[in-house]
Structures are given as structure tokens and as C-alpha cells.
Write an enzyme that holds these catalytic residues in place. Structure first.
Site, mmCIF file in Angstrom:
data_model
loop_
_atom_site.group_PDB
_atom_site.id
_atom_site.type_symbol
_atom_site.label_atom_id
_atom_site.label_comp_id
_atom_site.label_asym_id
_atom_site.label_seq_id
_atom_site.Cartn_x
_atom_site.Cartn_y
_atom_site.Cartn_z
ATOM 1 N N LYS A 52 0.879 -1.181 0.000
ATOM 2 C CA LYS A 52 0.000 0.000 0.000
ATOM 3 C C LYS A 52 0.905 1.216 0.000
ATOM 4 C CE LYS A 52 -3.654 2.172 2.794
ATOM 5 N NZ LYS A 52 -4.480 1.981 4.001
ATOM 6 N N ASP B 164 -5.842 8.989 -9.802
ATOM 7 C CA ASP B 164 -5.768 9.494 -11.170
ATOM 8 C C ASP B 164 -5.241 8.407 -12.092
ATOM 9 O OD1 ASP B 164 -2.732 9.740 -11.343
ATOM 10 O OD2 ASP B 164 -3.127 11.014 -9.617
ATOM 11 N N SER C 237 -3.495 8.100 -0.922
ATOM 12 C CA SER C 237 -2.971 9.394 -0.531
ATOM 13 C C SER C 237 -3.982 9.992 0.432
ATOM 14 C CB SER C 237 -2.789 10.284 -1.764
ATOM 15 O OG SER C 237 -2.489 11.590 -1.359
ATOM 16 N N GLU D 204 -22.049 -12.073 13.370
ATOM 17 C CA GLU D 204 -21.413 -11.131 12.439
ATOM 18 C C GLU D 204 -20.312 -11.831 11.634
ATOM 19 O OE1 GLU D 204 -21.741 -6.797 14.615
ATOM 20 O OE2 GLU D 204 -20.533 -8.342 15.594
HETATM 21 C C1 GLA Z 1 -3.546 7.333 5.357
HETATM 22 C C2 GLA Z 1 -4.281 6.216 4.664
HETATM 23 C C3 GLA Z 1 -4.912 5.293 5.667
HETATM 24 C C4 GLA Z 1 -3.844 4.734 6.571
HETATM 25 C C5 GLA Z 1 -3.070 5.856 7.222
HETATM 26 C C6 GLA Z 1 -1.865 5.344 7.986
HETATM 27 O O1 GLA Z 1 -4.418 8.198 5.991
HETATM 28 O O2 GLA Z 1 -5.216 6.715 3.770
HETATM 29 O O3 GLA Z 1 -5.614 4.253 5.029
HETATM 30 O O4 GLA Z 1 -2.989 3.909 5.829
HETATM 31 O O5 GLA Z 1 -2.605 6.803 6.274
HETATM 32 O O6 GLA Z 1 -1.148 6.350 8.568
#
Ligand code: GLA
Length: 728
Positions: free
Chosen positions: A477, A533, A526, A613
Site C-alpha cells: 500500500k 488518477d 494518498s 457477524e
Molecule cells: C492514510 C491512509 C490510511 C492509513 C493511514 C496510515 O491516511 O489513507 O488508510 O494507511 O494513512 O497512517
């Protein structure tokens, strides 16, 4: 198909349903005659040559006062030619004079779609989908400046891309002050402008307004595409709706700052433009140097907005996204962020992995907080040393244990940033973007590294590989949590180049990583969807759509995103209630239906859930996997708007129209409500569809004309999902 009629100076691009035409006039000026519904012939008959006051004529026309670039539609308008509308190109010579008068020199047509060195772009090989490239060479008649206008054509998708290369052959050097990638002039039409504004946690909110006699400008001066405006603009006939009417899109394949404009001029003509933000941009070109402009994707639909979105979605999914995950179903994720934020140790993460495995989830993503000096978001960025003390183990061992628990492993990084409290910053303060002699502006208490410098990119490559090589990592990520405010590179003499060179540095880093780890799935991020984009999609086929995981806010965010981006690119997770961002409580089923729209996953601690759940989650995961291919590759239909209607409905229809998934979330509930019906779209005409849960058999005509009845909602935000199949 691209055709050049040399005698008439006509250049015509036909796609399946649209025509785009240019004409070189007797002075060599490249005029834009037409873009719209497929048409034949020379469309320059549309020009009305009239003597207009205060509209200058080029010197060649002299006494012909009916000839003015201030009223003629142009292909690539530059400043200093007597056109007082917004220019696409501003070039300054050494003497400070801003003049550039481009005239047609030659053109080339070739098979396959051009690529852009160092920049993301739509791709299609020669022979693939009959893709073609048109290169038009334009020359400034006074200086040795050449502009090559580039057009890529994907005829089946009604897509035309535009880019340009500015080449300087002038001894003295020039400075490019503005260079937009696409400019379109419409002689006729009354348009609405549709844009997607927003903020952190509320990205891509649709806004539709009339284009009147003023310039409507959107853009970003943040060095990133931004939460505030998305680099996507649509001009739509004022009568245009989802199913009918003409509309045009411009979508930028670039992740840095941008500029987008629509302007209705004094003669009711409309100009639409998109390109790089020109503030803090000033790009010197010495003799022999050139500047490649990022690409803009254009599309036209004469059948309303749904079709326009489908053109863009197919183009991005099949001709921008790359790698193994372009076509394969994405893993279902359990992300640790909303499950435990930074409060964890190795045991906790392993516990999450075990829970994930028992729910049928494919992958555990270890989000922020796993590296040294990172127990809150004020420090730690830049060094990327695993906090083995906190984890109680090495990263390699943790990854191995997670695999043994039965799930794959993904990890979070934010490579472009540095914290003041880091060894990297102490050693290389000059690697951070900051204005000399001033304290830096901080965002989330961090600074942006200067990726315009090769040594910074090399350092990051090594650090990232150092982490990815500690075990079997299948997913990364890639986060980016602030805007660039202090635009200054301590490694550059020419500061006007820095933001563009930063993007080249970022793209080169991502490209190198994908070369080394071709099977790695990178999810862009971000602060949620601040860099959502088409540029990022070239490297990261999935992007975390928003930090806002509330199902009801997500309806609007995902609806807005769907106008320009494939649903497969939208990262969407089910989180706990009350929602962490806005406190709203919605049913687990509603959260599941909303998240089953793209790259699916969970963002909660399953250990805190009841058995009931967990059972429901197991069923959701199985349901998503069953329909994943249809959701990722099917045609997407917006059936109502969460901005205007009492319900939000959308569907996925398989390419062969055999299968449909209908999704509905009721946004209002009242006593004694009138009946609610959702009209389906895109079904096979004359076919009968059965509800696979045994709910009945319906004709496609009736489903599309009268609709499907939605049971009266007994409570707030009730969701419904139906799966239909053709009866043979
Ligand atoms: C951003 C991301 C979140 C998480 C935090 C971690 O805000 O969008 O999903 O990963 O950073 O600090």
C-alpha cells in the site's frame, strides 16, 4: 481510423462513434473543425469569417480583417498570436518576448499507440484494437521551435489521447511557461461542466454547472492530483443525462498538479483545456532539449454519460492498468488500520491473520506503525527500519507465520515522505523539499522528499527492496499523506522544473519496482483518494478510494469516482460501526453491498465481532468471490444518483449480458411511502431474467421500462442486492 487529405489539408480521426477533425488553412495554421458524433466531409464549412472588432489578424492575413485567431477554433492555441482566450502554450524567448506562432510542417500516421518516455500513458500495440498514432509536426516560423502534437486512437472505445513534445533547436534557449496537453474549441453548443471536487474523506463530489461567459478553472497547485479537484472534466450538452445526449471528457494521465478550464467566449464558442499546472512551472529548454507533456484522454459519447464513463473505464482498465492484476481478481484484504491503528505487536497481527483466514479473507495488510519510531504519526518516516522490539519478532518471521496461518501478506509504506526525527533527515536535510533559509511547512508533521533527485530515488528503491525482500510480500500500500508546499530542490538550479521532475522521479521509482517485482500488487493511496488518477493507475491498478469508510458517504464518493475510473480500481472496505470517521451506524449487510463495488476488503478487528457477524462476513466474502469477475470486468451502470435521489442504485452487467447484479441502498425512509422502482439498463432485449435467489422471472423490457420493485425500507439505509441470470 486516421485519414490525411493532403490537398485539402484535412486530418480526420474516426473512432467507432465519433469524428475529430483538423484543417491546415492557407496560412498553415492548424484549425480545429469538429469533434462529436461521427460525420463525414470537410467540416470547415462551419467557420463564419467576419470582421470582428478588437480581434487581431495574423500578419499574413493583413487586410483580410475577417481572419482572426481570436474567433477561429484552434488545435493548439499559443500566446502572442492575437487569440485572447486561454492559451495552451506560452513560450518565452531569451529576450522575455512571449511569442510562438505554430504552423503545420508535416504529419505521420502509424499503427499502434505512441508511448511517452518516463510518463504513464495509454498503451496498445500495433494491431491491437486497430490502435493508431498521428504525429503532427508544427514549427514556429520565427524561432527554431518545434512542437509535435501526438494523437493516439483506440477506435472501438471512442478514445483519442493527446500529448505533445516541445523541442527547442534554438541556440539561445527558451522557457516553457505553460504547456497544456489538450485544448478543444467548440464552435457551437450550450454546455454544462461536470467536475469532481472534494476534500480529505469526501473526494470526487459531483458538481454540474452551466458554462457561461467566464472561465471555470479547476486544478491543483499541490504537486499532486488532489482530493480537492480530480483531473477529470466533462462537458455535456445541457440536456445530456445518463442515457441520452452528447458529452465530452478530458482525463489527465498524470499525478502532479494540473489545470483544467472551460470558457465560453464572446461569440458563444466554448474552449476546454487540460494540462499541467503552470504556477511554479517554468521549464527552460536549451538547444536540443525537449519536454514531453503528460497525456490527456478524450472521449465523446452521443449516448449520454453512462456510455462516456464506460469508454473511460474500459480504456483505463485494459489500456492503462498493467501487470498480473489487470485481469485477475484481486485478493480480499483485511487491513490492520481501522482494526488497531498503531497499537499492535506481532501477536496481535498474527491474530488478525488467523481471523482473516477463518473468514475466507485472502490477505492480511500490515498498515502503518510497524517501523521504528512510529507509535503515532509524528515521526519515523524515511528510515524504514522494522521495529522488531514492537513486533516481538522479525518481519520475515511474522510474514512466515502469517502465511502459515493461511493468508498472504501485504504491507504499508509511505516512501515519498520523511519525518524530521529520522536518521535520514539528520543526515540529508537537503533531500527534503524546503525553502532555503526558512522553516519548512509541515503536513502531518512530515516533509516531502525531493524525488526530482536521482540519489533520493535510488535510496528509496533500496529501502523498499530491503523491506520487500524480508519475506513473501504480495501487496504494497503506497501512501502519500501531504501536499507539496515548499517547492524547492536543493539539487537543482532551475526551480521551475522541480514539480515535473518530481513526477518523473516517482514514476521511475514505481517502474523499477514493478520490473523487479512483476507480481506485486501495489495499491495507491494518498490520505485515501488524494491521488486517484489515471497516472497512478498505470503502476497501481487499485487505489484506496477514501479514508472515509462510512457506507453512506462512500455512495457519493464511489458514484463520483465511477464517472472516470474503472470499478476494479476502487479500493473499498467494510469497517466497524459506529463509523470511525462520522459516527454513523449502518447494517453490516449495507456496508458489504457498498464495498462490493471494487477491490473488496475489511478494515476492522474480527476478534471484536459476534459469531453471527462473523458468519455474515464469511457469507459476504464468499458472495464477493462468486461475483468478483462480473464486478471487476462487467459494464457498470449508475441507475440513480445519491446526490439527487432517495436511493442509490447501480448494477454490473456481464459483457455477454447473461448476468446482472443489482445493488440498491435506500437513503430515505418514510411512513406510508409510495412504491420504489429501479429501472435496470443494459439488459439483452427480448430476454427473460430470473432472480437466482428464487425471487421470480422478469422480462428485460419490463425491468428496463417499468423497473424492479424495491421492498419498502423498514429502517435506515437498507440495502438490497439481486443477482439475475438469463433464462434460456
Ligand atoms: C492514510 C491512509 C490510511 C492509513 C493511514 C496510515 O491516511 O489513507 O488508510 O494507511 O494513512 O497512517
Amino acid at each position: 481510423m486516421i485519414a490525411y487529405d493532403r490537398e485539402k489539408g484535412l486530418l480526420t480521426i474516426h473512432t467507432k462513434n465519433s469524428t475529430y477533425q483538423m484543417k491546415t488553412d492557407k496560412y498553415g495554421v492548424l484549425l480545429h473543425t469538429y469533434y462529436g458524433r461521427r460525420a463525414d466531409g470537410d467540416m470547415s464549412y462551419l467557420f463564419m469569417m467576419e470582421d470582428r472588432g478588437f480581434s487581431g489578424s495574423i500578419y499574413d492575413a493583413r487586410a483580410d480583417r475577417t481572419y482572426s485567431l481570436d474567433q477561429l477554433p484552434q488545435e493548439y492555441p499559443s500566446s502572442g498570436t492575437g487569440d485572447f482566450r486561454s492559451p495552451a502554450l506560452i513560450i518565452e524567448g531569451k529576450n522575455g518576448a512571449a511569442g510562438c506562432d505554430l504552423r503545420f510542417d508535416s504529419c505521420k500516421i502509424r499503427e499502434g499507440k505512441y508511448a511517452l518516455e518516463g510518463l504513464p500513458a495509454v498503451y496498445a500495440d500495433a494491431g491491437e484494437d486497430r490502435a493508431q498514432t498521428l504525429e503532427i509536426h508544427m514549427k514556429d516560423r520565427y524561432s527554431k521551435l518545434e512542437v509535435v502534437l501526438l494523437y493516439g486512437v483506440l477506435p472501438e472505445l471512442d478514445i483519442i489521447t493527446r500529448s505533445a513534445v516541445i523541442q527547442n533547436l534554438n541556440d539561445e534557449g527558451i522557457v516553457v511557461q505553460r504547456a497544456l496537453s489538450a485544448s478543444l474549441d467548440f464552435l457551437t453548443g450550450e454546455f454544462d461542466l461536470i467536475t469532481f471536487h472534494g476534500r480529505h474523506g469526501m473526494e470526487r463530489q459531483l458538481e454540474r454547472q452551466r458554462v457561461n461567459h467566464s472561465a471555470h478553472v479547476i486544478g491543483s497547485r499541490r504537486g499532486m492530483s488532489s482530493h480537492q479537484y480530480n483531473p477529470l472534466m466533462i462537458l455535456a450538452d445541457k440536456e445530456c443525462c445518463e442515457e441520452h445526449g452528447s458529452c465530452y471528457a478530458m482525463e489527465f494521465v498524470y499525478s502532479g498538479g494540473f489545470f483544467g478550464l472551460s470558457e465560453r467566449d464572446q461569440y458563444d464558442q466554448t474552449r476546454m483545456q487540460m494540462g499541467m499546472m503552470d504556477e511554479k512551472f517554468s521549464y527552460p529548454l536549451a538547444k536540443g532539449e525537449s519536454l514531453i507533456l503528460p497525456e490527456v484522454i478524450l472521449s465523446y459519447s452521443g449516448e449520454g454519460l453512462t456510455r462516456l464513463s464506460q469508454n473511460l473505464q474500459d480504456c483505463l482498465r485494459l489500456h492503462v492498468c498493467r501487470g498480473r492484476y489487470r485481469d485477475s481478481v484481486r485478493p480480499v484484504l483485511l487491513n490492520s488500520w481501522e482494526a488497531c491503528y498503531m497499537n499492535f505487536d506481532g501477536e496481535k497481527i498474527l491474530g488478525l491473520a488467523r481471523e482473516a483466514a477463518s473468514l475466507g479473507i485472502d490477505m492480511l495488510v500490515l498498515d502503518d506503525g510497524w517501523f521504528e519510531n512510529r507509535n503515532d504519526d509524528n515521526g519515523g518516516l524515511g528510515d524504514w527500519l522494522v521495529d522488531e522490539k514492537k513486533l516481538g519478532t522479525t518481519l520475515g518471521e511474522l510474514i512466515r507465520d502469517i502465511h502459515e496461518a493461511g493468508v498472504r501478506f501485504g504491507i504499508w509504506m509511505e516512501p515519498e515522505m520523511v519525518s524530521e526525527d529520522s536518521a535520514l533527515y539528520r543526515e540529508h536535510r537537503d533531500w527534503a523539499m524546503r525553502l532555503p533559509g526558512r522553516e519548512p511547512v509541515l503536513g502531518r508533521n512530515q516533509l516531502v522528499l525531493d524525488l526530482s533527485r536521482k540519489e533520493v530515488v535510488d535510496y528509496l528503491f533500496d529501502r523498499i527492496c530491503g523491506i520487500l525482500d524480508q519475506g513473501e510480500v504480495d501487496y504494497l500500500k503506497w501512501d502519500y499523506n501531504r501536499s507539496i508546499s515548499d517547492v524547492y530542490s536543493h539539487g537543482a538550479e532551475l526551480q521551475g522544473k522541480v514539480l515535473y521532475d518530481y513526477m518523473l522521479g516517482l514514476y521511475s521509482l514505481l517502474e523499477r519496482l514493478l520490473e523487479r517485482y512483476p507480481d506485486l500488487l501495489i495499491e495507491g493511496c494518498s490520505g485515501g483518494g488524494g491521488r486517484f488518477d489515471a497516472g497512478m493507475l498505470y503502476y497501481t491498478p487499485q487505489i484506496w478510494c477514501s479514508d472515509n469508510t462510512d457506507a453512506i458517504d462512500r455512495l457519493k464518493i464511489q458514484y463520483g469516482t465511477s464517472f472516470g475510473y474503472p470499478m476494479s480500481s476502487i479500493g473499498a472496505h467494510v469497517s466497524a460501526v459506529p463509523n470511525e470517521q462520522n459516527g454513523r451506524i449502518t447494517a453490516l449487510w449495507t456496508r458489504g453491498v457498498v464495498a462490493m463495488t471494487g477491490g473488496f476488503g475489511y478494515e476492522l478487528d474480527p476478534g471484536l465481532l459476534s459469531d453471527g457477524e462473523k458468519k455474515e462476513i464469511r457469507e459476504q466474502v464468499a458472495l464477493w468471490k462468486k461475483h468478483a469477475a462480473l464486478i471487476m470486468e462487467g459494464k457498470y451502470y449508475r441507475l440513480s444518483s445519491p446526490f439527487d435521489d432517495a436511493l442509490c442504485a447501480w448494477s454490473f452487467v456481464s459483457r455477454d449480458q447473461e448476468e446482472v447484479i443489482l445493488n440498491v441502498v435506500c437513503l430515505e425512509t418514510h411512513c406510508n411511502m409510495p412504491g420504489i422502482y429501479v429501472r435496470l439498463r443494459g439488459l439483452k432485449s427480448g430476454a427473460m431474467y430470473s432472480d437466482t435467489a428464487g425471487g421470480g422471472v422478469y422480462s428485460s423490457g419490463a425491468l428496463m421500462e417499468a423497473g424492479y420493485p424495491v421492498p419498502r425500507p423498514e429502517g435506515e439505509y437498507i440495502a438490497l442486492q439481486r443477482h439475475f441470470k438469463i433464462v434460456h
